[in-house]
Design an enzyme around this catalytic site. Structure first.
Site: not given
Ligand code: IMP
Ligand code: MG
Length: 174
Positions: A45, A99, A102, A151, A158, A164
């Protein structure tokens, strides 16, 4: 714009993103100019944001890559680490480039992987920081944009591997 079964609309334009990336690079430079930091680009990402940010960074630095996967479709899942760290990161100032943050689980996981290398400092930089209802485990120290819990795709992000390459960031049409 349609990807797989979902419709997306433009959310942040490439021009606005590039302007913000330049500001973030100078902020990092003022913090790290005498420290030769190591940028950790999280694949897949962060390949676009990472490339933009390191090119905008005017000082000496090193770049390493790590690969993590957590999302399947638009749903978060268990974190898989495909490629870990080597001695390059030992006792260095580390800048993790994400990227999007979340829940913060991915960054938390990487911090655990980095810990045995005793980094001098770890700074988390994300293009996007999601504001979510439950508390984020970890938040970015420097975030390009805070966005609601929608999202998004584009600029490296992606939806099941599509989107991407888009220079702008798009949000799913609810
Ligand atoms: P986390 O581990 O919950 O912080 O999520 C982080 C990872 O989830 C990021 O590096 C992204 O690859 C993916 N991700 C989280 N939200 C989105 C989104 O809205 N679109 C696409 N990928 C996401
Ligand atoms: Mg991803």
């Amino acid at each position: 714009m349609r990807l797989h079964d979902l419709d997306f609309e433009i959310f942040i334009s490439a021009a606005v993103i590039q302007e913000r990336v330049k500001q973030m690079a100078s902020e990092l430079h003022s913090r790290f100019q005498h420290k030769d930091p190591v940028f950790v680009i999280i694949l897949k990402g962060s390949f676009i944001f990472g490339a933009d940010l390191v090119r905008a960074y005017p000082g000496k630095c090193e770049v390493v890559f790590t690969r993590v996967k957590s999302y399947s479709g638009t749903e978060a899942g268990a974190i898989q680490l495909f490629s870990g760290f080597d001695e390059t990161v030992r006792e260095r100032d580390i800048i993790i480039i994400e990227d999007i943050v979340d829940s913060g689980k991915t960054v938390f996981h990487l911090q655990q992987e980095l810990a045995p290398y005793r980094p001098t400092s770890v700074t988390i930089v994300a293009l996007l920081q999601k504001k979510i209802l439950r508390p984020n485990l970890i938040k970015a120290d420097i975030a390009g944009f805070e966005i609601p819990d929608v999202f998004v795709v584009g600029c490296g992000l992606d939806y099941d591997e599509l989107g991407r390459n888009l220079p702008d960031v798009y949000a799913v049409v609810q």
